[in-house]
Design an enzyme around this catalytic site. Structure first.
Site, PDB file in Angstrom:
ATOM      1  N   ASP A 454       0.861  -1.181   0.000  1.00 21.02           N
ATOM      2  CA  ASP A 454       0.000   0.000   0.000  1.00 21.02           C
ATOM      3  C   ASP A 454       0.893   1.226   0.000  1.00 21.02           C
ATOM      4  O   ASP A 454       2.047   1.132   0.366  1.00 21.02           O
ATOM      5  CB  ASP A 454      -0.786   0.043   1.309  1.00 21.02           C
ATOM      6  CG  ASP A 454      -2.103  -0.658   1.152  1.00 21.02           C
ATOM      7  OD1 ASP A 454      -2.307  -1.191   0.070  1.00 21.02           O
ATOM      8  OD2 ASP A 454      -2.890  -0.680   2.098  1.00 21.02           O
ATOM      9  N   ASP A 775      -4.163  -2.510   5.049  1.00 22.97           N
ATOM     10  CA  ASP A 775      -4.649  -2.038   6.344  1.00 22.97           C
ATOM     11  C   ASP A 775      -6.164  -1.987   6.394  1.00 22.97           C
ATOM     12  O   ASP A 775      -6.752  -2.063   7.448  1.00 22.97           O
ATOM     13  CB  ASP A 775      -4.069  -0.660   6.680  1.00 22.97           C
ATOM     14  CG  ASP A 775      -4.281   0.323   5.541  1.00 22.97           C
ATOM     15  OD1 ASP A 775      -4.969  -0.050   4.572  1.00 22.97           O
ATOM     16  OD2 ASP A 775      -3.768   1.451   5.615  1.00 22.97           O
ATOM     17  N   ASP A 779      -8.885  -4.960   2.117  1.00 20.91           N
ATOM     18  CA  ASP A 779      -7.669  -5.681   1.717  1.00 20.91           C
ATOM     19  C   ASP A 779      -7.718  -7.141   2.123  1.00 20.91           C
ATOM     20  O   ASP A 779      -6.821  -7.910   1.768  1.00 20.91           O
ATOM     21  CB  ASP A 779      -6.432  -5.044   2.363  1.00 20.91           C
ATOM     22  CG  ASP A 779      -6.164  -3.662   1.815  1.00 20.91           C
ATOM     23  OD1 ASP A 779      -6.471  -3.446   0.635  1.00 20.91           O
ATOM     24  OD2 ASP A 779      -5.659  -2.805   2.549  1.00 20.91           O
TER      25      ASP A 779
END
Length: 1160
Positions: A454, A775, A779
């Site tokens: 990310d 997070d 996801d």
């Protein structure tokens, strides 16, 4: 408290209830039965019994706004009456159970039998003992005292078996203890937000009591049962309880029931807690599955009386929940349970075991044949009945020699080395901010070839600050002066930011002098609030004028909308909606914009295109996230149709566009460089605008100008990987992923598709091993699919943490590099140990085998073999498995999945050292007595005293192993084997310790160890020969491996074994949410519930004769985000109370579900 079983819990709670029932307006039983209802039933029941939720709050003596007073006596009383929010864990195995399990080892059992026979025979003195005619060289050097000592060998073998068992059991025990420690640490770290005495506080989940007002928000895992009081757009994924993959919308008037163990997928709100611990829905199921041992029998009887059918459904659960099967299930449940390394090791151990068995069988056969031929054929002795026991004793001795060969051949130290190495790494990784939830993830990380990371919070600091703004037709490159902004615009801006953000988001004063203000809550919103403070405005008064209860409607942020809107009622009864979100999305919905005078002017598509060019793209190219803030006034009559989002979120007036900077973490570029040097490709997957993403990727060093790489947006990515029918094609993905470095504006499904595409790709010769960081709740699927999932410890939601294998406690990308280092270190440690162990094994087996064939007696006795094999190996595994990792580990490419455990270089080392050791041992065996002028130990009779000759052989053998242990520290053919040896105190201690014990054994071991004391000069020779190992190691290192084409590698996984069966039917379990792992208890109840449901469905299906595809499909309990799965709804919504009481209350499972393409 910890091991109170549920039955104690119940009896205690029931007792208390009768005495305290009057203090609160409802009893625990009432609340429990209320929580078993769902939807409209529950609403009706609340109306009939209590009136409304406020009445329940009053009865529970709590305030919906202020929460509980939070005084200690009050909390204590609630815990006593309603129970604690704690589910007692399953009892761990006792030490004795572990000892019993360790005793099940086949080789140990063979040894025990041999030792017992040997003991029995040594105490049995047959009449023919002194009969001259019995055996050949029997009555040589034997005297009475020696005959008495015949029992020692058996006893010594038994003793060493006991040692091994205790060591193994202790290891298992400490592993279990560590694991429980880890679990409890994860549980303690789990906090939840509640309101107490008007203050919003975070408390550990176990502290929540009935009557608490809890704040729930996107991404939470609900810790207790409760009733929804107030909130916006709350959607819950209840699949863990009902198997329904659709998200359930919660509202006070339709479905206010919030259940523990379910996930918040969207929105936010407040609930009053009504049941905790064993009385919550989770706890009830958990109790049905029998958390405590004694509990089960009582429950069983109860169940039988209540309802025969249900009891039958429960029966299989009991049997299946026993000790070992539990682990097997777990292995199937979590597709990554058996790791690459374990696969290779198991295979290797089996190969070695087979070879050892053959060798030992041949040894015994040769010994027996030689003895019988020699005695009865060559010397023509008759078989006398009184001699039988003597012959049997010989045969037992041969059998023990055979077993010794087998014991030496099988590397018992291997599983131990793996366990120690992993446990040691996991402990140390905690210090490096990696909380490992699955042991094998740590070693898989060493093989990682790709990391999909990310951007926000991982590569960047996640401290958002507004640095540019476009307000009133002016583009400010830094924060504008407050006086330069029109007052009307300013007022709108302040309200839009203060009201249209979660009220839990705040900016607090810094903890230390000179530090930055603390940002609490959503970081992007914190950035906007910070912008207001920079403009010398305050958001608190605006919020206190318009408290959260008064907000008319909230459209919360989710990954589809990419914006958030809040509707309020103005004093004149009309409505105003404030909106904020990704600028290119919100600007498309704007038809006006505020000019410098604070007036709204027309904003046409061509104005928008110009703005994108002049304002948004330059901001994005500086690596800023652009957020647009807008508003819209709506009439009071007719009241707009709030559910028709497309009409509402339109015709907005743009107030301003801000550029938010999220600086790259200072240590990230270096960490990424290390990854690239180590052969790991880093890819960035983000929801941000492509220009922002590209700018950040250049700052991080993920892409270098001038290289050949791809940066794609989610839409373009999807267009390229799908064929005309819209199906994803692996060949198309294979064309893209090798060059793809940045995927921007990506949805969770895109992330999942990319990860799956890279993992399933056969485009490269080695299968890619992918690590993913995440997070957000969305996801989950990608984290689950990846070989190693990293969740963020600080910013991560509970859902992400549960789907992950490792939690980064500091949310920092550079910790991932540490994980790679540790992972490679585990792999290397095990290879080092293998190299050492196999050299010992090869030499010992050949010595025992040839010695036995030529001299009818192994030069290394059973007890000596056990000392070398079991004890030294155990210590060696400790010494070699605890080598700390070095930076040099990051200089080589990843090994990949099908790299063999034993490389050519290692094979060269093993065979090279074996040649040296064998040459010397055989020299000593056949001409040793001449070299040292001592008596030959060969052909000694049955109970003769230990000879110096054989002691020298044993001692030399051990010395060579000790020095070879130092050689084994390097496996890639390095020259300097002492490099960094003092950084590992354990290694030094063990080598010196083993040496000291060896001195004691030789000088004072006597008969049990078949040793006779040696002189100093003999000792010197032994050590000198041992030192030769180090010199010989240098000689071996000089031989180029490339020349030795004939050396085979061992312990590789072939392609076919690579994919366990579970992975083949995996696309069904793909999005199987991470519900599984957070607590062992949860595992039990999810699994149990699924099984109950499946059993019930199967029964019904057979009754109704429908295809039972549906029932099977349910087994994998597919859960997912709504945007991932459109049509995977499962056919029956099950209320738990029904499911457990009557197995006929379900509709038959539908035949297979239609599956939309593109759903993984």
């Amino acid at each position: 408290m910890g091991d109170m079983t549920n039955s104690d819990f119940y009896s205690k709670n029931q007792r208390n209830e009768s005495s305290h029932g009057g203090e609160f307006g409802c009893t625990m039983e009432e609340l429990r039965s209320l929580m078993e209802l769902r939807g409209t039933e529950a609403v009706v029941k609340i109306k009939e019994t209590y009136g409304d939720t406020d009445t329940i709050c009053r009865r529970l003596k709590t305030s919906p706004v202020e929460g509980l007073p939070g005084t200690a006596p009050d909390l204590e009383k609630r815990k006593q009456i309603f129970g604690q929010n704690f589910i007692p864990p399953k009892k761990p195995k006792t030490f004795l159970q572990l000892v019993w399990e360790a005793l099940q080892d086949v080789t140990l059992i063979i040894l025990e039998i041999a030792a017992i026979i040997s003991l029995g025979l040594s105490f049995y003195h047959p009449p023919g003992e002194n009969n001259e005619g019995c055996a050949t060289a029997q009555a040589g050097a034997e005297d009475e005292g020696e005959a008495e000592a015949g029992w020692i060998e058996g006893a010594a073998i038994l003793l060493s078996v006991i040692c091994v068992v205790l060591v193994t059991a202790f290891n298992d025990w400490s592993k279990e203890k560590q694991f429980r420690g880890l679990q409890s640490r994860i549980e303690q770290e789990q906090k939840f937000t509640v309101v107490r005495a008007g203050q919003v506080v975070q408390i550990p989940v176990a502290e929540i009591v009935v009557g608490d007002i809890a704040q729930v928000k996107y991404g939470d895992l609900l810790p207790a049962d409760g009733l929804f009081i107030q909130g916006n757009d709350l959607k819950i994924d209840e699949s863990s309880l009902t198997g329904e993959s659709d998200q359930v919308r919660k509202s006070v008037d339709k479905d206010p029931m919030l259940l523990s163990g379910t996930h918040v997928m969207e929105g936010s709100g407040r609930m009053v807690v009504t049941a905790v611990g064993v009385n919550s829905q989770t706890g009830i199921i958990f109790t049905l599955l029998g958390a405590g041992g004694e509990e089960e029998e009582k429950k069983d009887k109860k169940a039988k009386q209540q309802d025969g059918a249900a009891a039958m459904e429960m029966q299989p659960l009991k049997s299946a929940e026993g000790g070992d099967t539990d682990d097997k299930k777990k292995a199937n449940m979590h597709k990554k349970e058996k790791s690459v390394l374990q696969g290779k090791l198991t295979k290797l151990a089996v190969q070695i075991g087979k070879a050892g068995l053959v060798m030992s069988a041949i040894t015994v056969i040769i010994l027996v044949l030689y003895f019988t031929v020699d005695t009865f054929v060559v010397n023509k002795k008759p078989w006398l009945p009184e001699c039988t026991p003597v012959y049997v004793q010989y045969f037992v001795k041969f059998f023990i020699i055979g077993v010794t060969v087998l014991v030496v051949a099988v590397p018992e130290g291997l599983p131990l080395a793996v366990t120690i190495s992993l446990a040691y790494s996991v402990k140390k990784m905690m210090k490096d901010n990696n909380l490992v939830r699955h042991l094998d993830a740590c070693e898989t990380m060493g093989n990682a070839t790709a990391i999909c990371s990310d951007k926000t919070g991982t590569l960047t600091t996640n401290r958002m600050t507004v640095v540019q703004a476009y307000v009133g037709d002016v583009h400010y490159k830094e924060i504008p002066d407050p006086s330069s902004i029109n007052a009307k615009t300013m007022e709108l801006l302040v309200s839009a930011i203060a009201i249209n953000s979660a009220y839990t988001t705040k900016i607090l004063p810094p903890e230390k002098e000179g530090a930055l203000p603390r940002q609490v809550g959503n970081k992007t919103e914190c950035g906007l609030l910070g912008f207001m403070l920079d403009l010398k405005q305050d958001y608190e008064p605006v919020r206190s004028q318009m408290p959260e209860e008064k907000l008319y409607k909230v459209y919360t942020f989710n990954s589809v909308r990419k914006s958030m809107s809040t509707v309020i009622k103005l004093p004149d009864e009309s409505f105003r909606m404030y909106s904020k979100g990704a600028s290119e999305i919100v600007l498309k919905k704007c038809c006006k914009i505020l000019n410098g005078a604070g007036e709204a002017r027309v904003f046409r598509p061509r104005d928008r295109d110009e703005m994108v060019k002049k304002v948004i793209e330059p901001m994005a190219c500086d690596g800023l996230r652009t957020i647009c803030v807008a508003y819209r006034d709506l009439p009071s009559s007719p009241e707009p149709d709030w559910d028709n989002e497309n009409d509402i979120l339109n015709e907005l007036t743009c107030i301003c566009v801000v550029g938010i900077e999220d600086p790259v973490r200072p240590e990230v570029p270096e960490a990424i460089r290390k990854c690239q040097r180590a052969g790991i490709t880093v890819r960035m997957v983000t929801g941000d605008n492509i220009n922002t993403a590209r700018a950040i990727a250049i700052k991080c060093g993920i892409i270098h100008p001038g290289e050949d790489f791809l940066c794609l947006e989610g839409k373009e990515f999807n267009r390229r990987i799908r064929n005309e029918k819209g199906e994803i094609e692996q060949e198309r993905i294979d064309k893209i992923w090798p060059k793809l470095r940045v995927l921007a504006r990506s949805s969770p499904t895109d992330k999942h598709t990319l990860v799956k595409g890279i993992i399933d790709s056969t485009h490269t010769e080695q299968r890619q091993v992918v690590a993913v960081t995440g997070d957000g709740t969305n996801d989950g699927p990608a984290l689950k699919k990846a070989d190693v999932g990293f969740a963020m410890g600080i910013a991560g939601t509970d859902v992400a943490k549960e789907a992950s294998d490792i939690i980064l406690t500091d949310d920092n990308f550079s910790s991932i590099v540490k994980a790679v280092m540790w992972g490679r270190n585990v792999y290397d440690s095990i290879s080092k140990f293998l190299q050492f162990q196999l050299t010992v094994n090869v030499v010992a087996v050949i010595v025992a085998f040839t010695g036995a064939c030529i001299t009818q007696d192994s030069p290394l006795k059973a007890v000596q073999m056990l000392w070398v094999n079991l004890i030294m190996d155990t210590f060696a595994s400790l010494a070699l498995a605890t080598e700390p990792p070095t930076e040099t580990l990051l200089l080589r490419k990843p090994y990949g999945r099908n790299k063999p455990l034993i490389s050519r270089t290692m094979m060269k080392n093993i065979l090279g050292h074996a040649v040296y050791q064998l040459t010397l041992i055989f020299t000593l065996l056949f001409v040793g007595e001449k070299m040292f002028q001592i008596d030959s130990g060969r052909n000694a009779p049955l109970h003769s005293p230990p000879s110096e000759h054989y002691t020298i052989i044993f001692n030399t053998f051990v010395m060579m192993q000790l020095f070879n242990e130092i050689n084994a520290r390097k496996i890639h053919g390095e020259r300097n084997v002492f490099d960094g040896i003092f950084r590992n105190p354990i290694f030094c201690t063990i080598v010196l310790g083993t040496f000291a014990i060896q001195i004691v054994i030789v000088q004072f071991g006597g008969k049990p160890f078949s040793c006779s004391p040696l002189q100093l000069d003999q000792w010197m020779w032994c050590i000198f020969i041992g030192l030769g190992e180090l010199v010989w190691g240098q000689v071996i290192a000089t031989i180029p491996t490339s020349r030795l084409k004939f050396l085979k590698e061992a312990g590789r996984l072939t392609q076919k074994e690579e994919i366990p069966e579970e992975e083949l039917n995996e696309d069904v379990e793909e999005i199987d949410h991470a519900e599984r792992e957070l607590r062992r208890g949860q595992i039990l109840w999810f699994r149990g519930l699924n099984r109950i449901q499946t059993q019930i469905e199967v029964v019904n299906t057979f009754k109704s004769g429908a295809s039972f595809q549906g029932a099977l499909r349910r087994q994998s309990s597919v859960t997912s985000q709504s945007q991932d799965v459109a049509s995977l709804s499962s056919p029956s919504r099950v209320s738990l109370s029904n499911a457990l009481s009557s197995p006929t209350s379900l509709p038959p499972a539908a035949a297979g579900h239609p599956r939309r393409e593109g759903v993984p």
